[in-house]
Design a protein around this motif. Sequence first.
Motif, PDB file in Angstrom:
ATOM      1  N   THR A   1       0.804  -1.222   0.000  1.00 26.22           N
ATOM      2  CA  THR A   1       0.000   0.000   0.000  1.00 26.22           C
ATOM      3  C   THR A   1       0.835   1.268   0.000  1.00 26.22           C
ATOM      4  O   THR A   1       0.362   2.317  -0.444  1.00 26.22           O
ATOM      5  CB  THR A   1      -0.935   0.027   1.225  1.00 26.22           C
ATOM      6  N   SER A   2       2.077   1.205   0.478  1.00 26.87           N
ATOM      7  CA  SER A   2       2.915   2.406   0.508  1.00 26.87           C
ATOM      8  C   SER A   2       3.327   2.855  -0.882  1.00 26.87           C
ATOM      9  O   SER A   2       3.907   3.930  -1.040  1.00 26.87           O
ATOM     10  CB  SER A   2       4.167   2.168   1.366  1.00 26.87           C
ATOM     11  N   HIS A   3       3.034   2.041  -1.883  1.00 25.17           N
ATOM     12  CA  HIS A   3       3.413   2.375  -3.268  1.00 25.17           C
ATOM     13  C   HIS A   3       2.234   2.921  -4.076  1.00 25.17           C
ATOM     14  O   HIS A   3       2.346   3.067  -5.296  1.00 25.17           O
ATOM     15  CB  HIS A   3       3.993   1.143  -3.968  1.00 25.17           C
ATOM     16  N   PHE A   4       1.136   3.241  -3.408  1.00 30.02           N
ATOM     17  CA  PHE A   4      -0.035   3.769  -4.103  1.00 30.02           C
ATOM     18  C   PHE A   4      -0.449   5.088  -3.467  1.00 30.02           C
ATOM     19  O   PHE A   4      -0.729   5.149  -2.263  1.00 30.02           O
ATOM     20  CB  PHE A   4      -1.190   2.771  -4.064  1.00 30.02           C
ATOM     21  N   VAL A   5      -0.483   6.149  -4.276  1.00 29.02           N
ATOM     22  CA  VAL A   5      -0.803   7.476  -3.756  1.00 29.02           C
ATOM     23  C   VAL A   5      -2.198   7.504  -3.133  1.00 29.02           C
ATOM     24  O   VAL A   5      -2.429   8.173  -2.135  1.00 29.02           O
ATOM     25  CB  VAL A   5      -0.693   8.535  -4.874  1.00 29.02           C
ATOM     26  N   ASP A   6      -3.137   6.749  -3.717  1.00 28.17           N
ATOM     27  CA  ASP A   6      -4.513   6.811  -3.211  1.00 28.17           C
ATOM     28  C   ASP A   6      -4.677   6.138  -1.846  1.00 28.17           C
ATOM     29  O   ASP A   6      -5.767   6.127  -1.288  1.00 28.17           O
ATOM     30  CB  ASP A   6      -5.506   6.252  -4.225  1.00 28.17           C
ATOM     31  N   THR A   7      -3.603   5.570  -1.307  1.00 30.64           N
ATOM     32  CA  THR A   7      -3.640   5.080   0.066  1.00 30.64           C
ATOM     33  C   THR A   7      -3.874   6.230   1.039  1.00 30.64           C
ATOM     34  O   THR A   7      -4.515   6.074   2.077  1.00 30.64           O
ATOM     35  CB  THR A   7      -2.327   4.354   0.427  1.00 30.64           C
ATOM     36  N   TRP A   8      -3.340   7.417   0.684  1.00 30.48           N
ATOM     37  CA  TRP A   8      -3.439   8.576   1.577  1.00 30.48           C
ATOM     38  C   TRP A   8      -4.258   9.719   0.987  1.00 30.48           C
ATOM     39  O   TRP A   8      -4.966  10.402   1.698  1.00 30.48           O
ATOM     40  CB  TRP A   8      -2.038   9.102   1.920  1.00 30.48           C
ATOM     41  N   ALA A   9      -4.116   9.955  -0.294  1.00 30.01           N
ATOM     42  CA  ALA A   9      -4.734  11.139  -0.896  1.00 30.01           C
ATOM     43  C   ALA A   9      -6.224  10.919  -1.115  1.00 30.01           C
ATOM     44  O   ALA A   9      -6.635   9.940  -1.752  1.00 30.01           O
ATOM     45  CB  ALA A   9      -4.050  11.477  -2.216  1.00 30.01           C
ATOM     46  N   GLN A  10      -7.029  11.837  -0.613  1.00 27.26           N
ATOM     47  CA  GLN A  10      -8.480  11.730  -0.720  1.00 27.26           C
ATOM     48  C   GLN A  10      -9.073  12.650  -1.779  1.00 27.26           C
ATOM     49  O   GLN A  10     -10.224  12.511  -2.144  1.00 27.26           O
ATOM     50  CB  GLN A  10      -9.124  12.039   0.637  1.00 27.26           C
ATOM     51  N   ASP A  11      -8.312  13.630  -2.233  1.00 30.36           N
ATOM     52  CA  ASP A  11      -8.820  14.544  -3.261  1.00 30.36           C
ATOM     53  C   ASP A  11      -7.659  15.030  -4.112  1.00 30.36           C
ATOM     54  O   ASP A  11      -6.489  14.693  -3.874  1.00 30.36           O
ATOM     55  CB  ASP A  11      -9.588  15.715  -2.640  1.00 30.36           C
ATOM     56  N   LEU A  12      -7.981  15.833  -5.133  1.00 31.74           N
ATOM     57  CA  LEU A  12      -6.974  16.267  -6.089  1.00 31.74           C
ATOM     58  C   LEU A  12      -5.899  17.133  -5.434  1.00 31.74           C
ATOM     59  O   LEU A  12      -4.724  17.070  -5.808  1.00 31.74           O
ATOM     60  CB  LEU A  12      -7.644  17.038  -7.235  1.00 31.74           C
ATOM     61  N   LEU A  13      -6.262  17.940  -4.447  1.00 30.47           N
ATOM     62  CA  LEU A  13      -5.279  18.788  -3.783  1.00 30.47           C
ATOM     63  C   LEU A  13      -4.238  17.947  -3.049  1.00 30.47           C
ATOM     64  O   LEU A  13      -3.036  18.228  -3.118  1.00 30.47           O
ATOM     65  CB  LEU A  13      -5.976  19.743  -2.812  1.00 30.47           C
ATOM     66  N   GLN A  14      -4.674  16.911  -2.360  1.00 30.39           N
ATOM     67  CA  GLN A  14      -3.733  16.025  -1.681  1.00 30.39           C
ATOM     68  C   GLN A  14      -2.877  15.256  -2.676  1.00 30.39           C
ATOM     69  O   GLN A  14      -1.673  15.056  -2.461  1.00 30.39           O
ATOM     70  CB  GLN A  14      -4.490  15.053  -0.779  1.00 30.39           C
ATOM     71  N   LEU A  15      -3.487  14.820  -3.762  1.00 29.33           N
ATOM     72  CA  LEU A  15      -2.718  14.156  -4.818  1.00 29.33           C
ATOM     73  C   LEU A  15      -1.605  15.065  -5.334  1.00 29.33           C
ATOM     74  O   LEU A  15      -0.446  14.652  -5.439  1.00 29.33           O
ATOM     75  CB  LEU A  15      -3.638  13.765  -5.974  1.00 29.33           C
ATOM     76  N   ALA A  16      -1.967  16.293  -5.657  1.00 28.69           N
ATOM     77  CA  ALA A  16      -0.984  17.239  -6.200  1.00 28.69           C
ATOM     78  C   ALA A  16       0.141  17.489  -5.200  1.00 28.69           C
ATOM     79  O   ALA A  16       1.306  17.633  -5.589  1.00 28.69           O
ATOM     80  CB  ALA A  16      -1.677  18.548  -6.577  1.00 28.69           C
ATOM     81  N   TRP A  17      -0.196  17.543  -3.905  1.00 27.24           N
ATOM     82  CA  TRP A  17       0.840  17.766  -2.900  1.00 27.24           C
ATOM     83  C   TRP A  17       1.836  16.610  -2.877  1.00 27.24           C
ATOM     84  O   TRP A  17       3.053  16.824  -2.835  1.00 27.24           O
ATOM     85  CB  TRP A  17       0.229  17.957  -1.518  1.00 27.24           C
ATOM     86  N   ILE A  18       1.324  15.376  -2.917  1.00 23.76           N
ATOM     87  CA  ILE A  18       2.239  14.224  -2.923  1.00 23.76           C
ATOM     88  C   ILE A  18       3.076  14.222  -4.194  1.00 23.76           C
ATOM     89  O   ILE A  18       4.278  13.932  -4.159  1.00 23.76           O
ATOM     90  CB  ILE A  18       1.455  12.908  -2.739  1.00 23.76           C
ATOM     91  N   TRP A  19       2.463  14.561  -5.337  1.00 25.38           N
ATOM     92  CA  TRP A  19       3.257  14.664  -6.568  1.00 25.38           C
ATOM     93  C   TRP A  19       4.379  15.689  -6.393  1.00 25.38           C
ATOM     94  O   TRP A  19       5.500  15.487  -6.868  1.00 25.38           O
ATOM     95  CB  TRP A  19       2.375  15.081  -7.741  1.00 25.38           C
ATOM     96  N   SER A  20       4.078  16.799  -5.714  1.00 21.09           N
ATOM     97  CA  SER A  20       5.074  17.869  -5.558  1.00 21.09           C
ATOM     98  C   SER A  20       6.239  17.446  -4.686  1.00 21.09           C
ATOM     99  O   SER A  20       7.292  18.090  -4.706  1.00 21.09           O
ATOM    100  CB  SER A  20       4.418  19.124  -4.965  1.00 21.09           C
ATOM    101  N   GLU A  21       6.084  16.370  -3.916  1.00 23.26           N
ATOM    102  CA  GLU A  21       7.151  15.861  -3.051  1.00 23.26           C
ATOM    103  C   GLU A  21       8.113  14.939  -3.789  1.00 23.26           C
ATOM    104  O   GLU A  21       9.140  14.543  -3.247  1.00 23.26           O
ATOM    105  CB  GLU A  21       6.530  15.109  -1.870  1.00 23.26           C
ATOM    106  N   ALA A  22       7.787  14.593  -5.034  1.00 26.52           N
ATOM    107  CA  ALA A  22       8.586  13.615  -5.776  1.00 26.52           C
ATOM    108  C   ALA A  22       9.837  14.240  -6.389  1.00 26.52           C
ATOM    109  O   ALA A  22       9.885  15.434  -6.677  1.00 26.52           O
ATOM    110  CB  ALA A  22       7.728  12.975  -6.872  1.00 26.52           C
ATOM    111  N   GLN A  23      10.825  13.401  -6.589  1.00 25.08           N
ATOM    112  CA  GLN A  23      12.018  13.820  -7.321  1.00 25.08           C
ATOM    113  C   GLN A  23      11.812  13.735  -8.822  1.00 25.08           C
ATOM    114  O   GLN A  23      12.534  14.361  -9.586  1.00 25.08           O
ATOM    115  CB  GLN A  23      13.222  12.960  -6.906  1.00 25.08           C
ATOM    116  N   LEU A  24      10.805  12.963  -9.238  1.00 20.22           N
ATOM    117  CA  LEU A  24      10.517  12.803 -10.666  1.00 20.22           C
ATOM    118  C   LEU A  24       9.088  12.313 -10.829  1.00 20.22           C
ATOM    119  O   LEU A  24       8.603  11.509 -10.041  1.00 20.22           O
ATOM    120  CB  LEU A  24      11.487  11.794 -11.298  1.00 20.22           C
ATOM    121  N   PHE A  25       8.417  12.836 -11.852  1.00 24.56           N
ATOM    122  CA  PHE A  25       7.087  12.374 -12.241  1.00 24.56           C
ATOM    123  C   PHE A  25       7.196  11.843 -13.666  1.00 24.56           C
ATOM    124  O   PHE A  25       7.696  12.533 -14.555  1.00 24.56           O
ATOM    125  CB  PHE A  25       6.072  13.515 -12.173  1.00 24.56           C
ATOM    126  N   ILE A  26       6.703  10.621 -13.884  1.00 27.11           N
ATOM    127  CA  ILE A  26       6.734  10.015 -15.212  1.00 27.11           C
ATOM    128  C   ILE A  26       5.301   9.706 -15.621  1.00 27.11           C
ATOM    129  O   ILE A  26       4.564   9.025 -14.891  1.00 27.11           O
ATOM    130  CB  ILE A  26       7.572   8.719 -15.225  1.00 27.11           C
TER     131      ILE A  26
END
Length: 325
Positions: A232-257
């Motif tokens: 489960t630690s490898h899936f963003v939707d484990t924690w993110a409940q909406d688009l704002l939370q999703l975007a925040w987790i994306w912003s923490e990444a070193q790379l987005f593919i």
Amino acid sequence: MKKVLLVCFDNLGDLVFTSAIARSLASDPTTHLGLLCKDYTAKLGYLLPGVKQVFAADPYWDRSPNRKKGKLANFLKCLATVRDQRFDEAIIVGGNWQSALAMRLAGIPKIYALRGRKNRWLVSKAFPAPARDKPVVAGLLSSFASILPSAVPGHTLLLPSGFPAYERPRALRDKKLVVLHAFAGRADRCAPLVLWGELARALTKRDYHVLWTGIPLETQKIRLAFPLEWNTSHFVDTWAQDLLQLAWIWSEAQLFIGHDSGPLHVSHALGVPVLGLYLPGEPQRTFPQGAAPSLMLHKLSPAELPIDEVIQGSLQLLAGVKKHG
């Protein structure tokens, strides 16, 4: 104080492209900037530079991804709220007549839009739409240049300062995150999941923590394609409940593919290096247009994309992050 309403009833990536116009409008301290957009994109509205108010309504003439068309009654209710705010101008990033009529109904005296077949009688001035073979951000800035207060760089920009005070979940602390988005609006333009699995394994071997992202239906496909391989630690939707939370987790990444889709452009506008897969997409028009590092792999079909090229591009971008980190 002049009140200006920026109107974007297109999807997520188009809202991100609109951020450059917001950036120019925000440079004028005498402008109060509002945003009217689709309901599902509204969570990111306050990340656009200078936006003070966000109004959300799904248009009755168009559908959002994985949603039905908006209801006319709800749309009119939103317009009534907009009308109460007494905006002086509306800038519509689009050329359809329905948006122009909506701004008339909202009582906005000056309406500017891109030129469409049926909207010329409803707007104060219509500007030529950007060419389809040119960068969309620079094209929008050029189209609306005569009414924008200042010239700004032709980059997308979302402000991380607009996020609430989120914290990484314990399972992601001190991890080097790489976000993978294996999906897009059209399945026939997506690289096969087998390729994504090989990429994820290659990154994991190099001590990167892979995060799969997508709507639940999409991430479920990953779980089924690779049973028991990713917890489960490898899936963003484990924690993110909406688009704002999703975007925040994306912003923490070193790379987005990802493919040419909204999440790729959101991440790049937030300053995340991105590797874009255009299979084929519109590489001349909608390539990643943020200021962060990026690479684009363009092929005429997903079958032409070799995994080695994707891994090499990923490692090239990650090496730049390590060098400047």
